[in-house]
Scaffold this active site. Structure first.
Site, PDB file in Angstrom:
ATOM      1  N   ASP A 103       0.716  -1.318   0.112  1.00 22.40           N
ATOM      2  CA  ASP A 103      -0.040  -0.047   0.129  1.00 22.40           C
ATOM      3  C   ASP A 103       0.893   1.279   0.062  1.00 22.40           C
ATOM      4  OD1 ASP A 103      -3.127   0.457   1.726  1.00 22.40           O
ATOM      5  OD2 ASP A 103      -1.973   1.844   0.504  1.00 22.40           O
ATOM      6  N   ASP A 204      -2.940   4.907  -2.389  1.00 30.28           N
ATOM      7  CA  ASP A 204      -3.805   5.527  -1.517  1.00 30.28           C
ATOM      8  C   ASP A 204      -4.235   6.795  -2.132  1.00 30.28           C
ATOM      9  OD1 ASP A 204      -5.009   5.656   1.095  1.00 30.28           O
ATOM     10  OD2 ASP A 204      -3.780   7.538   1.294  1.00 30.28           O
ATOM     11  N   GLU A 255      -6.673   3.783  -5.444  1.00 30.41           N
ATOM     12  CA  GLU A 255      -7.934   4.271  -4.565  1.00 30.41           C
ATOM     13  C   GLU A 255      -8.220   5.638  -5.151  1.00 30.41           C
ATOM     14  OE1 GLU A 255      -7.517   5.900  -0.868  1.00 30.41           O
ATOM     15  OE2 GLU A 255      -9.414   4.947  -0.170  1.00 30.41           O
ATOM     16  N   HIS A 329     -10.836  -1.480   5.095  1.00 27.17           N
ATOM     17  CA  HIS A 329     -10.476  -0.951   6.248  1.00 27.17           C
ATOM     18  C   HIS A 329     -11.091   0.362   6.955  1.00 27.17           C
ATOM     19  CE1 HIS A 329      -8.009   0.927   3.723  1.00 27.17           C
ATOM     20  NE2 HIS A 329      -7.323   1.801   4.628  1.00 27.17           N
ATOM     21  N   ASP A 330     -11.492   0.919   5.613  1.00 28.27           N
ATOM     22  CA  ASP A 330     -12.391   2.319   5.863  1.00 28.27           C
ATOM     23  C   ASP A 330     -13.760   2.175   6.008  1.00 28.27           C
ATOM     24  OD1 ASP A 330     -10.223   3.981   3.695  1.00 28.27           O
ATOM     25  OD2 ASP A 330     -10.007   3.574   5.867  1.00 28.27           O
TER      26      ASP A 330
HETATM   27  O1  TEU Z   1      -8.676   6.663   2.448  1.00 32.63           O
HETATM   28  C1  TEU Z   1      -9.150   7.754   1.673  1.00 32.63           C
HETATM   29  C2  TEU Z   1     -10.569   7.893   1.963  1.00 32.63           C
HETATM   30  O2  TEU Z   1     -11.086   8.478   0.840  1.00 32.63           O
HETATM   31  C3  TEU Z   1     -11.271   7.416   3.260  1.00 32.63           C
HETATM   32  O3  TEU Z   1     -10.441   7.912   4.342  1.00 32.63           O
HETATM   33  C4  TEU Z   1     -12.576   8.224   3.210  1.00 32.63           C
HETATM   34  O4  TEU Z   1     -12.304   9.669   2.787  1.00 32.63           O
HETATM   35  C5  TEU Z   1     -13.163   8.298   4.373  1.00 32.63           C
HETATM   36  O5  TEU Z   1     -12.883   6.934   5.101  1.00 32.63           O
HETATM   37  C6  TEU Z   1     -14.453   8.516   4.312  1.00 32.63           C
HETATM   38  O6  TEU Z   1     -15.099   8.546   5.445  1.00 32.63           O
HETATM   39  C7  TEU Z   1      -7.486   6.259   2.300  1.00 32.63           C
HETATM   40  C8  TEU Z   1      -7.019   5.141   3.320  1.00 32.63           C
HETATM   41  O7  TEU Z   1      -7.861   4.007   3.044  1.00 32.63           O
HETATM   42  C9  TEU Z   1      -7.500   5.727   4.673  1.00 32.63           C
HETATM   43  O8  TEU Z   1      -7.295   4.609   5.462  1.00 32.63           O
HETATM   44  C10 TEU Z   1      -6.724   6.879   5.361  1.00 32.63           C
HETATM   45  O9  TEU Z   1      -7.137   7.351   6.228  1.00 32.63           O
HETATM   46  C11 TEU Z   1      -6.886   7.989   4.050  1.00 32.63           C
HETATM   47  O10 TEU Z   1      -6.626   7.401   2.693  1.00 32.63           O
HETATM   48  C12 TEU Z   1      -5.603   9.095   4.258  1.00 32.63           C
HETATM   49  O11 TEU Z   1      -4.423   8.320   3.855  1.00 32.63           O
END
Ligand code: TEU
Length: 521
Positions: A103, A204, A255, A329-330
């Site tokens: 990642d 990311d 992403e 994980h989000d």
């Molecule tokens: O996620 C970006 C992202 O779009 C999510 O954080 C989303 O905006 C949020 O969950 C919506 O509520 C990536 C990673 O997957 C995330 O874990 C990181 O926190 C983020 O980028 C920053 O690096």
């Protein structure tokens, strides 16, 4: 719609398993998952039948955003183990015929990264333009952009009396990709991991790296000025050409936060020279109010179907490739979000898995999804760990919500719903950590006594066994990887159905999201 002969590719026939190392398996009893813990579970993953393992970040990091704040891209954070542990894991992954995807968080670094420590020292520091610095305006931030984790996207730094941009937490300063030195540094980092034998990268929020004008956004939070920005395709093509594009065995997935489908035709188009595929998230906002996540609204099933079918049909027409998924994980756990945790827990988990694994695209299984893990059972805000959730718990109350109303929203939408320890068995810490080990960094769901891999490996009718079959089917039936797709029952608000066709093979998928019998022809 007739397809031109789609190019065959190994990653179109593959299934990917996403490992959140912090919560997967803790081998040394310190309460945090680690690389040796993953090594212990490779046979389990091989049994599931997945081909690729995607690790969330394990680089050195202060852990403000659970590793998405990187302070050294070429070192493994001690909490996960050593570089030797990584090398051993990679070797064992390859020995099992699997591949590893790393990642890469290249939109921003940690504020503890040496580049940023230098950059903030003075306006003429050689690293100053590695980041985005602007003077204030009338004693305020340079513009009205908001950060994803709440508050302004600008942090004032007294050392040079200027503000720096951070689209996420204030401890995650955005890199300046318009600076060629930054792009060269990222190329070197990608090549470092390629040279170690890594065969894939997840980038990311990579569609945020090119910023446009730094103007006030009179209609929104500023995202229109940095999402799918002016130089994004130029920068992705350059990175492709200078690094992973030289090796057809490498798979890449971007992403794409708040992206447009038109841009994804290029990001993930055949021979466009950018990425292999994209994650888009529009289908995972059907329980939002527009882009507003921190509200309670029922999931809009019709919208869910419309969005998925739009991305399936249009990306196919443009020979572009989707990553297809429910969980990561989000995100909250899909069986809690769109399925049923109660009477139809098992059936709904299998139904949801079927929908994803028969779509056109590369399917991603998020750790625990294959056994129907659910959202957390937390009852107090002190049990939550996620910086985004904790910030918004405060912000919701500042907006006037009661603590209990704010908590209810956090419970439903928190990213921690997908971050509780993997449930391996019914023991004290679910087999994530030894019983005499330290308390895990985040609470284990009490339902691990009923929902765990040990039980499901013994049960032919388990969700695990069903996911095994779904993953195997993609290898047996070319229609799944290469067939075209025709939505069915589009206007029917009770059925999710579609047809796949390929050289005489036909697959029809019908799914009932609701807990009652329904007749559909
Ligand atoms: O996620 C970006 C992202 O779009 C999510 O954080 C989303 O905006 C949020 O969950 C919506 O509520 C990536 C990673 O997957 C995330 O874990 C990181 O926190 C983020 O980028 C920053 O690096």
């Amino acid at each position: 719609m007739k397809l031109e002969q789609p190019a065959r590719a190994w990653w179109k026939e593959a299934a990917v398993y996403q490992i959140y190392p912090r919560s997967f398996c803790d081998s040394n009893g310190d309460g945090v998952g680690d690389l040796p813990g993953i090594l212990q579970k490779l046979d389990y993953l091989q049994q599931l039948g997945v081909d690729v393992l995607w690790l969330n970040p394990v680089y050195r990091s202060p852990g403000v955003d659970n590793g998405y704040d990187i302070s050294d891209y070429r070192a493994i954070d001690p909490v996960f183990g050593t570089m030797e542990d990584f090398d051993r894991l990679l070797e064992e992954v390859h020995r099992r015929g699997m591949r590893l995807v790393m990642d890469l968080v290249v939109n921003h670094t940690s504020d503890r990264h040496p580049w940023f420590i230098e950059s903030r020292k003075s306006v003429d520091n050689p690293y100053r333009d590695y980041y985005i610095w602007k003077p204030g305006k009338d004693g305020h931030e340079p513009n009205n952009w908001g950060a994803c984790f709440g508050g302004s996207a600008w942090k004032y730094d007294p050392q040079t009396d200027m503000y720096y941009l951070h689209l996420f937490s204030k401890k995650q300063p955005d890199l300046n990709w318009d600076n060629e030195n930054v792009r060269r540094e990222i190329q070197k980092i990608v090549r470092f991991w390629m040279d170690k034998g890594v065969k894939g990268f997840r980038f990311d929020v990579v569609n945020l790296i090119s910023k446009g004008a730094f103007e006030d956004d009179t209609e929104g939070d500023g995202r229109k000025y940095y999402t799918d920005g002016p130089n994004i395709h130029k920068y992705l093509k350059e990175l492709h050409d200078m690094t992973f594009g030289t090796d057809t065995q490498i798979v890449t997935v971007g992403e794409m936060s708040s992206t447009s489908i038109e841009n994804c035709y290029q990001y993930a188009g055949r021979d466009t020279g950018e990425l292999s595929m994209v994650f888009s998230f529009h289908h995972l906002k059907v329980d939002f109010m527009g882009n507003e996540k921190w509200v309670l609204v029922p999931a809009d099933f019709q919208k869910l179907k419309d969005i998925i079918f739009e991305w399936q049909t249009k990306m196919t027409e443009h020979n572009a490739w989707n990553a297809v998924f429910w969980c990561n994980h989000d995100q909250p756990r899909v069986v809690s979000r769109f399925g049923d945790e109660g009477r139809y827990w098992k059936q709904s988990a299998k139904m949801l898995g079927t929908i994803i694994h028969c779509l056109r695209g590369t399917p991603y299984v998020y750790q625990g999804e294959e056994i129907g893990m659910t959202n957390t059972d937390f009852t107090d805000i002190s049990q939550f760990r996620d910086v985004e959730s904790l910030n918004h718990y405060r912000i919701l109350q500042e907006k006037g919500l009661s603590a209990s109303d704010a908590f209810r929203i956090i419970q439903i939408h928190s990213r921690d719903n997908g971050r509780t320890p993997m449930q391996w068995d019914g023991t004290k810490y679910a087999g994530f950590s030894s019983e005499d080990g330290k308390e895990p960094w985040i609470g284990v769901n009490e339902n691990h006594t009923k929902i765990n891999t040990a039980d499901q490996l013994e049960n032919e009718d388990s969700i695990f066994r069903y996911y095994q079959k779904l993953i195997a089917m993609r290898k047996e039936l070319d229609v799944i990887a290469y067939g075209d797709i025709e939505p069915l029952a589009e206007g029917d608000s009770s059925v999710f159905a579609y047809r796949r066709c390929w050289k005489g093979q036909e697959l029809i998928v019908t799914a009932n999201f609701y807990g009652k019998e329904y007749e559909w022809k």
